[in-house]
Write an enzyme that holds these catalytic residues in place. Structure first.
Site, mmCIF file in Angstrom:
data_model
loop_
_atom_site.group_PDB
_atom_site.id
_atom_site.type_symbol
_atom_site.label_atom_id
_atom_site.label_comp_id
_atom_site.label_asym_id
_atom_site.label_seq_id
_atom_site.Cartn_x
_atom_site.Cartn_y
_atom_site.Cartn_z
ATOM 1 N N CYS A 1 0.854 -1.160 0.000
ATOM 2 C CA CYS A 1 0.000 0.000 0.000
ATOM 3 C C CYS A 1 0.896 1.218 0.000
ATOM 4 C CB CYS A 1 -0.865 -0.083 1.247
ATOM 5 S SG CYS A 1 -1.433 1.428 1.898
ATOM 6 N N ARG B 1 0.829 -3.130 5.205
ATOM 7 C CA ARG B 1 -0.419 -3.209 5.974
ATOM 8 C C ARG B 1 -0.825 -4.671 5.991
ATOM 9 N NH1 ARG B 1 -4.517 1.186 3.711
ATOM 10 N NH2 ARG B 1 -5.750 0.632 5.527
ATOM 11 N N LEU C 1 -3.630 -10.788 11.211
ATOM 12 C CA LEU C 1 -4.611 -10.956 12.288
ATOM 13 C C LEU C 1 -5.959 -11.444 11.755
ATOM 14 C CD1 LEU C 1 -3.817 -7.705 14.306
ATOM 15 C CD2 LEU C 1 -3.150 -10.045 14.897
ATOM 16 N N ARG D 1 -11.542 8.812 -4.404
ATOM 17 C CA ARG D 1 -11.795 7.546 -3.687
ATOM 18 C C ARG D 1 -12.541 7.801 -2.382
ATOM 19 N NH1 ARG D 1 -6.996 4.743 -1.808
ATOM 20 N NH2 ARG D 1 -8.700 3.669 -0.787
#
Ligand code: UD1
Length: 422
Positions: free
Chosen positions: A118, A123, A127, A400
């Site tokens: 990214c 990133r 998890l 965006r």
């Protein structure tokens, strides 16, 4: 690629209506795939990320109609049959990774591309995956894709998010509500976007304890109903316009359609700069002070200072009288705007995850460009207080995440024109 030409030095006065939240909309659009009936969601912003995500849903077979003039999306999830989200779409928008939880949660199988890197550093999604494994979902990796498989009923268990993660909390909720006998997420994200998803799921029949707290316990429900829902206003858009209102003497903005409760400590921090902030129900007024005071901040999980507002805050601090710092503890590498603001005349530099800003420096027009959404808007804010004319390149980043940015700002006095790419 479109660019903005911005003539700076014009005060902002008037009213801006806050749009629906992008980051709150994406989880409930994904959550609609869990329902057995169509879902209608109001207050959906006309944003590139929403169009992209609607296309991701169409790829798997959902019928999606976005009435973008009225900001309403209708989703019929009953025909979903293709359980994959390809790289081409996931790489455009990380939140497409929510398809993993939604598809495996509803259909017991998902194949979703890893989101990859990214613009602001690594990133990870570890998890999301470890949490699903802890729940009893089988995860394997194949040529850049994650494959998730789950039995009709899985045992559940518990998982601690370290660090707390919005995306992982969303994915674990989506994966568990229809499958896990009992699953507890510790250190769950408490951001309003997550709370909205929990309420959306609970209203349709999901069994979730601890909504709004950092411990969520989910117990299996067999089906979720459809229905209508209203998406929350965008707290990051709101915070951005509050900062815009504070940045230039004479600015006086009225922001409508707000949910001030979603701002955490932010209004108090803005008041410390000398800015007048009044909250009256869903209306917030912001008046810039003659002299802006430097106020250092450090980002934190909700209700702390949002990482999605740190670039805009740093941009504002270039106009404060004195030294200050902005530290990002959530993402360490989110400072692509610093050299660009320096090009406009700011006196600032970053070391590790802290930017030191020495104000007040006059800003002058320049050509600037950034590589992510919030960094780009920080350049627009700076250009609006600059002398002369600036160019902000690659505004597709802004498209965006900010609905009608230049229309809203021009209506209150900004001078921004969009030059469309040939
Ligand atoms: C969401 C927002 C983004 C915002 C961020 C933090 C959306 C679409 N995006 O992103 O705008 O900046 O929350 O408020 O809602 N982490 C891991 N492993 C994981 C997942 C996360 O280590 O598997 C770490 C991240 O590197 C980061 C922290 O957890 O340091 C928080 O990230 P997270 O809350 O997951 O951000 P996103 O959901 O991706």
């Amino acid at each position: 690629m479109d660019k903005f030409i911005i003539k700076g030095g014009h005060p902002l006065r008037g009213t801006i209506k806050i749009s629906g939240s992008k980051n709150a909309a994406l989880p409930i659009i994904a959550g609609s795939l869990l329902a057995d009936e169509p879902v209608t969601i109001h207050n959906i912003p006309r944003l590139q990320d929403i169009y992209t995500f609607n296309n991701v849903l169409r790829v798997v077979g959902a019928k999606v109609h976005f009435d973008d003039q009225n900001n309403v999306v209708h989703i019929d999830p009953t025909q979903v049959s293709y359980l994959e989200a390809p790289y081409d779409l996931v790489r455009k928008m990380r939140a497409s990774f929510y398809m993993l939880g939604a598809l495996v949660g509803k259909h017991g199988y998902a194949k979703v591309s890893l989101p990859g890197g990214c613009a602001w550093g690594p990133r990870p999604v570890d998890l999301h995956l470890k949490g699903m494994e802890a729940m009893g979902i089988t995860i394997s990796l194949d040529k850049g894709y994650v494959i998730a498989k789950a039995k009709e009923t899985i045992k559940g268990g518990e998982f601690t998010l370290n660090p707390s993660s919005v995306g992982a909390t969303v994915n674990l909720l989506l994966a568990s509500v229809l499958r896990a006998e009992e699953f507890t997420i510790h250190n769950a994200a408490q951001e309003p976007d997550v709370v909205q998803l929990c309420n959306f799921l609970a209203e349709r029949g999901a069994n979730i304890d601890g909504i709004g707290t950092s411990t969520l316990t989910i117990r299996k429900t067999n089906s979720l109903s459809g229905g209508e829902v209203y998406n929350d206003p965008d707290r990051i858009e709101l915070g951005t316009y509050m900062i815009a209102g504070a940045m230039y003497p004479g600015n006086d903005l009225t922001l409508t359609g707000c949910n001030a409760a979603h701002l955490g400590n932010f209004p108090e921090q803005l008041r410390e700069t000398g800015t007048e902030v009044n909250i009256d129900g869903s209306i917030i007024t912001v008046k810039a002070p003659e002299v802006l005071q430097p106020v250092s901040i450090s980002t934190a999980i909700y209700p702390g200072f949002p990482t999605d507002l740190q670039a805009q805050w740093a941009s504002m601090l270039t106009q404060a009288s004195g030294e200050s710092t902005v530290t990002d503890t959530v993402y360490f590498d989110r400072f692509s705007y610093v050299p660009e603001l320096v090009r406009l005349g700011a006196d600032m530099h970053n070391e590790q995850n802290t930017v030191k800003i020495i104000g007040k420096t006059p800003l002058t027009g320049a050509s600037v460009m950034s590589t992510d959404l919030r960094a780009s808007v920080s350049l627009v804010l700076a250009a609006m207080v600059s002398k002369n004319t600036s160019e902000v390149l690659r505004v597709y980043h802004l498209d965006r995440g900010y609905e009608s940015l230049e229309t809203k700002l021009n209506a209150v006095g900004a001078k921004i024109s969009r030059i469309e790419a040939e």
